[in-house]
Design a protein around this motif. Structure first.
Motif, PDB file in Angstrom:
ATOM      1  N   GLU A  30       9.269   6.149 -40.418  1.00 43.64           N
ATOM      2  CA  GLU A  30       9.265   4.593 -40.162  1.00 43.64           C
ATOM      3  C   GLU A  30       8.196   4.115 -39.340  1.00 43.64           C
ATOM      4  OE1 GLU A  30      13.339   2.842 -40.228  1.00 43.64           O
ATOM      5  OE2 GLU A  30      13.801   3.964 -42.141  1.00 43.64           O
ATOM      6  N   PHE A  31       8.116   4.596 -38.239  1.00 42.72           N
ATOM      7  CA  PHE A  31       7.215   3.966 -37.124  1.00 42.72           C
ATOM      8  C   PHE A  31       5.800   4.225 -37.836  1.00 42.72           C
ATOM      9  CE2 PHE A  31       5.417   4.945 -32.440  1.00 42.72           C
ATOM     10  CZ  PHE A  31       5.210   3.320 -32.501  1.00 42.72           C
ATOM     11  N   TRP A  32       5.523   5.232 -38.383  1.00 43.64           N
ATOM     12  CA  TRP A  32       3.878   5.460 -39.027  1.00 43.64           C
ATOM     13  C   TRP A  32       3.713   4.444 -40.068  1.00 43.64           C
ATOM     14  CZ3 TRP A  32      -0.367   6.948 -37.711  1.00 43.64           C
ATOM     15  CH2 TRP A  32      -1.167   7.038 -38.585  1.00 43.64           C
ATOM     16  N   GLU A  33       4.861   4.374 -40.924  1.00 36.95           N
ATOM     17  CA  GLU A  33       4.485   3.353 -41.883  1.00 36.95           C
ATOM     18  C   GLU A  33       4.118   2.086 -41.212  1.00 36.95           C
ATOM     19  OE1 GLU A  33       4.168   3.864 -45.217  1.00 36.95           O
ATOM     20  OE2 GLU A  33       4.161   5.744 -44.662  1.00 36.95           O
ATOM     21  N   LEU A  34       5.052   1.494 -40.139  1.00 39.92           N
ATOM     22  CA  LEU A  34       4.882   0.164 -39.661  1.00 39.92           C
ATOM     23  C   LEU A  34       3.342   0.122 -39.147  1.00 39.92           C
ATOM     24  CD1 LEU A  34       6.898  -1.975 -37.386  1.00 39.92           C
ATOM     25  CD2 LEU A  34       5.081  -0.865 -36.291  1.00 39.92           C
ATOM     26  N   LEU A  35       2.805   1.628 -38.333  1.00 38.05           N
ATOM     27  CA  LEU A  35       1.596   1.437 -37.733  1.00 38.05           C
ATOM     28  C   LEU A  35       0.295   1.445 -38.859  1.00 38.05           C
ATOM     29  CD1 LEU A  35       2.262   4.276 -34.998  1.00 38.05           C
ATOM     30  CD2 LEU A  35       1.896   1.753 -34.672  1.00 38.05           C
ATOM     31  N   VAL A 343       0.669  11.070 -31.059  1.00 39.36           N
ATOM     32  CA  VAL A 343       1.098  12.135 -31.539  1.00 39.36           C
ATOM     33  C   VAL A 343       0.935  11.850 -33.412  1.00 39.36           C
ATOM     34  CG1 VAL A 343       2.882  13.708 -32.078  1.00 39.36           C
ATOM     35  CG2 VAL A 343       2.372  12.917 -29.934  1.00 39.36           C
ATOM     36  N   LEU A 344       1.521  10.784 -33.778  1.00 41.91           N
ATOM     37  CA  LEU A 344       1.589  10.458 -35.124  1.00 41.91           C
ATOM     38  C   LEU A 344      -0.054  10.435 -35.690  1.00 41.91           C
ATOM     39  CD1 LEU A 344       4.411   8.184 -35.427  1.00 41.91           C
ATOM     40  CD2 LEU A 344       4.327  10.496 -36.195  1.00 41.91           C
ATOM     41  N   SER A 345      -0.507   9.683 -34.810  1.00 40.57           N
ATOM     42  CA  SER A 345      -2.245   9.467 -35.311  1.00 40.57           C
ATOM     43  C   SER A 345      -2.870  10.563 -35.373  1.00 40.57           C
ATOM     44  CB  SER A 345      -2.795   8.563 -34.087  1.00 40.57           C
ATOM     45  OG  SER A 345      -2.202   7.264 -34.223  1.00 40.57           O
ATOM     46  N   ILE A 346      -2.501  11.602 -34.377  1.00 43.61           N
ATOM     47  CA  ILE A 346      -3.070  12.900 -34.480  1.00 43.61           C
ATOM     48  C   ILE A 346      -2.566  13.850 -35.698  1.00 43.61           C
ATOM     49  CG2 ILE A 346      -3.382  15.156 -33.537  1.00 43.61           C
ATOM     50  CD1 ILE A 346      -3.727  13.952 -30.950  1.00 43.61           C
ATOM     51  N   ARG A 347      -1.426  13.708 -35.878  1.00 47.23           N
ATOM     52  CA  ARG A 347      -0.788  14.271 -37.127  1.00 47.23           C
ATOM     53  C   ARG A 347      -1.322  13.944 -38.456  1.00 47.23           C
ATOM     54  NH1 ARG A 347       5.856  13.997 -38.310  1.00 47.23           N
ATOM     55  NH2 ARG A 347       5.757  14.873 -40.230  1.00 47.23           N
ATOM     56  N   TYR A 348      -1.586  12.652 -38.558  1.00 46.78           N
ATOM     57  CA  TYR A 348      -1.854  12.106 -39.950  1.00 46.78           C
ATOM     58  C   TYR A 348      -3.356  12.072 -39.828  1.00 46.78           C
ATOM     59  CZ  TYR A 348       3.081  11.606 -41.231  1.00 46.78           C
ATOM     60  OH  TYR A 348       4.246  11.884 -41.265  1.00 46.78           O
ATOM     61  N   ARG A 349      -4.070  12.362 -38.878  1.00 44.77           N
ATOM     62  CA  ARG A 349      -5.488  12.083 -38.830  1.00 44.77           C
ATOM     63  C   ARG A 349      -6.046  10.757 -39.058  1.00 44.77           C
ATOM     64  NH1 ARG A 349      -7.296  17.359 -37.663  1.00 44.77           N
ATOM     65  NH2 ARG A 349      -9.553  16.800 -37.825  1.00 44.77           N
ATOM     66  N   ALA A 408      -2.607  20.104 -32.795  1.00 44.43           N
ATOM     67  CA  ALA A 408      -2.051  21.513 -32.787  1.00 44.43           C
ATOM     68  C   ALA A 408      -2.746  22.747 -33.078  1.00 44.43           C
ATOM     69  CB  ALA A 408      -0.657  21.732 -33.762  1.00 44.43           C
ATOM     70  N   PRO A 409      -2.731  23.959 -32.149  1.00 46.33           N
ATOM     71  CA  PRO A 409      -3.648  25.032 -32.348  1.00 46.33           C
ATOM     72  C   PRO A 409      -3.588  25.498 -33.960  1.00 46.33           C
ATOM     73  CG  PRO A 409      -1.734  25.571 -31.597  1.00 46.33           C
ATOM     74  CD  PRO A 409      -1.564  24.258 -31.270  1.00 46.33           C
ATOM     75  N   GLU A 410      -4.438  26.181 -34.548  1.00 46.62           N
ATOM     76  CA  GLU A 410      -4.513  26.635 -35.852  1.00 46.62           C
ATOM     77  C   GLU A 410      -3.391  27.704 -35.917  1.00 46.62           C
ATOM     78  OE1 GLU A 410      -8.185  28.170 -37.011  1.00 46.62           O
ATOM     79  OE2 GLU A 410      -9.370  26.338 -36.654  1.00 46.62           O
ATOM     80  N   GLY A 411      -2.641  27.815 -37.151  1.00 48.69           N
ATOM     81  CA  GLY A 411      -1.678  28.781 -37.233  1.00 48.69           C
ATOM     82  C   GLY A 411      -0.422  28.493 -36.840  1.00 48.69           C
ATOM     83  N   SER A 412      -0.118  26.999 -36.199  1.00 47.77           N
ATOM     84  CA  SER A 412       1.069  26.905 -35.571  1.00 47.77           C
ATOM     85  C   SER A 412       2.251  26.449 -36.458  1.00 47.77           C
ATOM     86  CB  SER A 412       0.705  25.639 -34.691  1.00 47.77           C
ATOM     87  OG  SER A 412       0.515  24.488 -35.363  1.00 47.77           O
ATOM     88  N   GLY A 413       1.924  26.268 -37.900  1.00 49.36           N
ATOM     89  CA  GLY A 413       2.813  25.979 -39.024  1.00 49.36           C
ATOM     90  C   GLY A 413       2.719  24.337 -39.170  1.00 49.36           C
ATOM     91  N   LEU A 414       1.891  23.718 -38.407  1.00 49.43           N
ATOM     92  CA  LEU A 414       1.922  22.152 -38.882  1.00 49.43           C
ATOM     93  C   LEU A 414       1.208  21.767 -40.289  1.00 49.43           C
ATOM     94  CD1 LEU A 414       2.256  19.259 -37.683  1.00 49.43           C
ATOM     95  CD2 LEU A 414      -0.128  19.566 -37.026  1.00 49.43           C
ATOM     96  N   VAL A 415       1.768  21.117 -41.067  1.00 43.68           N
ATOM     97  CA  VAL A 415       1.483  20.781 -42.254  1.00 43.68           C
ATOM     98  C   VAL A 415       1.371  19.179 -42.303  1.00 43.68           C
ATOM     99  CG1 VAL A 415       1.695  22.839 -43.553  1.00 43.68           C
ATOM    100  CG2 VAL A 415       3.432  21.086 -43.537  1.00 43.68           C
ATOM    101  N   ALA A 416       0.766  18.685 -42.920  1.00 45.16           N
ATOM    102  CA  ALA A 416       0.657  17.164 -43.108  1.00 45.16           C
ATOM    103  C   ALA A 416       2.112  16.219 -43.298  1.00 45.16           C
ATOM    104  CB  ALA A 416      -0.113  16.622 -44.339  1.00 45.16           C
ATOM    105  N   GLU A 417       2.958  16.940 -44.029  1.00 48.43           N
ATOM    106  CA  GLU A 417       4.286  16.466 -44.177  1.00 48.43           C
ATOM    107  C   GLU A 417       5.179  17.171 -43.218  1.00 48.43           C
ATOM    108  OE1 GLU A 417       4.878  13.834 -45.891  1.00 48.43           O
ATOM    109  OE2 GLU A 417       2.916  13.770 -46.415  1.00 48.43           O
ATOM    110  N   GLY A 418       4.890  17.776 -42.227  1.00 45.05           N
ATOM    111  CA  GLY A 418       5.517  18.129 -41.147  1.00 45.05           C
ATOM    112  C   GLY A 418       6.763  19.446 -41.481  1.00 45.05           C
TER     113      GLY A 418
END
Length: 598
Positions: A30-35, A343-349, A408-418
């Motif tokens: 919800e924080f990301w939606e606000l931002l 963190v959210l800005s990096i996660r969602y690029r 996050a480093p490549e191969g760490s398991g991170l994907v766009a939807e977490g």
């Protein structure tokens, strides 16, 4: 993160989970939606801070009434952050996990002593002491690592994150919860802030803008879950972001006790970059302290220009912004709010807009400082490079903190939807496990889950996430092969009714046992689907059949009988008992591989 940096993974700290609570915002999503939408909740208040479920955390109602709501908020945020990281909170009991919480106000103590002195009883000391905010979390979850409430004024929560990272690096703890909480409950604290002279008279925060005239107080809090990067990679955690380096210093003899010091801010940024092993020119975005005060903004801009802008080409300005334009100034929790935004800005690029900016004042020459306020939602300036951000937080007494975070480093398991680490085999029937403390809480959890499982969700991902949550006393499991079946079971659970595929009950004490069924439960083809879908089942079944065939010497293999077409052959006692034994051993090895230990 480039490959040659992997050797430094013990120095880097992984952020594997977050939680936050702001006015109108109850989760990072919800924080990301606000931002993302460029919305503001200024000058909002956090609702229902008087409401709390004490029994959930083992607190009596009388003790809960004496507890500062900041303690209650910290408990809830810690629990939610751990669940977001895929860790069942109660699984940490006895472990060396640390808690570092920033807080700077004692409003509840002030209100208690002024309005209800007769209510000051045996729980008042622990309920009102600021030190207990962190200690309460450690006690409730059984954590044995450092437990520290940090008060460095407005920089408290980012200093808490820095201290948590340091404790992980030195081995004082193997996991850390870090962040801050802030509730403005007493008129006296508002009066002090107003007389200090920093508040905006028109209720808006205009960071780095020519019309900037102060900040607006905000409420809420946030927690991040931290591990050494090497441990997070080994544990296959979902890694949201990496803290490459951080630093803390003090103005120490600047122009005034509460006047920001440019040289000290430049120094703390330089130290953080040096500890991160990164060229300041590689930082693409900085989440500002950004209070919107004329003096503070001017000094911060000058420090940023010197620290980050000197080696930066004029066509590549540093993007900057402040979450205070969305939330107001969260004071003791301001730094962690900015960190979670980064963190959210990096996660969602994507970099969200910093609100209320039109043009800078004459004494903040953004162009010559190589700075640019991010005025709209947009991509990172150099998406081909690793995304790197800085986060600043400065206290009124001169304690400054800066943190460098990277994707996050490549191969760490991170994907766009977490999504976390998905099961390697997708089952045809999926269980959704729900639990709570009390039947009412169990039904409420089912209702809450219903609101999140609309169209488009992965049934397996939901089941995977639910299985990693805490298993509380009242439990239910909904089993289905389609979204419609699972939702129907949840709806029945929320209403307190029965339904096909729904099993509900209470957990009982005692040790876990496994019961193997006896003769009479055999059928042709039993275990075939499991054999085809789960290698661990197939390997155990084959091994049992090989051993049994050698002993029986019947000329017909056990597997051929079980997966054959002659029911009469399977009903012969010698094959019935051998077949049931082989299937049940394989079933046991399958559930054992999923973590069930009798």
């Amino acid at each position: 993160m480039s490959v040659d940096m992997r050797a430094l993974t013990d120095d880097y700290i992984a952020i594997i989970g977050t939680s936050c609570r702001f006015p109108g915002v109850s989760s990072a999503a919800e924080f990301w939606e606000l931002l993302k939408d460029g919305r503001s909740v200024v000058p909002g208040k956090l609702e229902r801070v008087d409401e709390f479920d004490p029994s959930f955390f083992g607190v009596s109602p009388r003790e809960a009434a004496a507890m500062d709501p900041q303690q209650r908020l910290a408990l809830e945020l810690a629990w939610e952050a751990l669940e977001d990281s895929g860790i069942a909170p109660l699984s940490l009991q006895g472990r060396s996990a640390g808690v570092f919480v920033g807080a700077m106000w004692d409003d509840y103590a002030m209100l208690t002593h002024r309005q209800a002195p007769a209510a000051v009883g045996q729980h008042a000391m622990t309920g009102l002491a600021r030190s207990i905010i962190a200690n309460r979390v450690s006690y409730a979850l059984g954590l044995r690592g450092p437990s520290i409430t940090v008060d460095t004024g407005q920089s408290s929560s980012l200093v808490a994150v820095h201290q948590a990272a340091q404790a992980l690096r030195t081995g004082e703890c193997t996991l850390a919860l870090a962040g801050g909480v802030n509730l403005a409950l007493a008129p006296e604290s508002a009066e002090r802030s107003e007389k200090f002279g920093g508040l905006s008279p028109d209720g808006e925060c205009r960071t780095f803008d020519a019309q900037a005239n102060g900040y607006v107080r905000g409420e809420g809090g946030g927690i991040v879950v931290l591990k050494r990067l090497s441990d997070a990679l080994a544990d296959r955690d979902r890694i949201l972001c990496v803290i490459r380096g951080s630093a803390v210093n003090n103005d120490g003899g600047g122009p005034g006790l509460t006047v920001p010091h440019q040289a000290a801010q430049e120094e703390v940024i330089g130290l953080a970059c040096a500890r991160a092993g990164i060229d300041p020119a590689a930082v693409q975005y900085v989440e500002l302290h950004g209070t919107g005060t004329r003096v503070g903004d001017r000094i911060e801009a000058a420090a940023l220009g010197t620290a980050f802008g000197r080696e930066r080409p004029s066509g590549n300005p540093l993007r900057i912004g402040s979450v205070k334009t969305n939330l107001g100034h969260l004071e003791g929790a301001a730094g962690v709010a900015g960190l979670i935004k980064a963190v959210l800005s990096i996660r969602y690029r994507l970099i969200p807009a910093s609100l209320n900016f039109t043009e800078p004042p004459a004494d903040i020459p953004l162009n010559s400082l190589r700075l640019r306020v991010q005025t709209e939602l947009g991509p990172w300036p150099r998406e081909a490079d690793s995304l790197v951000a800085g986060v600043s937080s400065f206290g009124m007494g001169g304690t400054n903190a800066h943190v460098i975070v990277e994707e996050a480093p490549e191969g760490s398991g991170l994907v766009a939807e977490g999504a976390g680490v998905a099961p390697s085999v997708v089952p045809s029937v999926v269980p959704w496990v729900v639990s709570g403390r009390g039947v009412g809480a169990l039904r409420a959890q089912a209702g809450r889950l219903l609101s999140h499982v609309g169209g488009g969700v992965s049934l397996v991902d939901v089941g995977w996430s639910l299985a990693g949550r805490a298993a509380l006393e009242d439990r239910a499991v909904v089993v289905g092969s389609s979204g419609e079946e699972l939702v129907a079971g949840l709806e029945a659970l929320a209403r307190g009714e029965s339904a096909p595929g729904l099993i509900a009950g209470g957990a009982v004490g005692g040790r876990l046992a496994v019961l193997f069924s006896g003769q009479g439960s055999q059928r042709l083809g039993m275990g075939r689907e499991l054999y085809e879908r789960f290698p661990v089942f197939a390997e155990a079944f084959d091994a049992a059949c090989v051993a049994l065939d050698a002993e029986l010497g019947a000329g017909v293999g056990v597997r051929g009988v079980v997966f054959g077409s002659e029911a009469g052959l399977l009903d012969r006692t010698v094959f019935t008992q051998a077949a049931l034994f082989a299937v049940e051993v394989a079933l046991f090895r399958l559930v054992e591989s999923l973590g069930v230990r009798p």
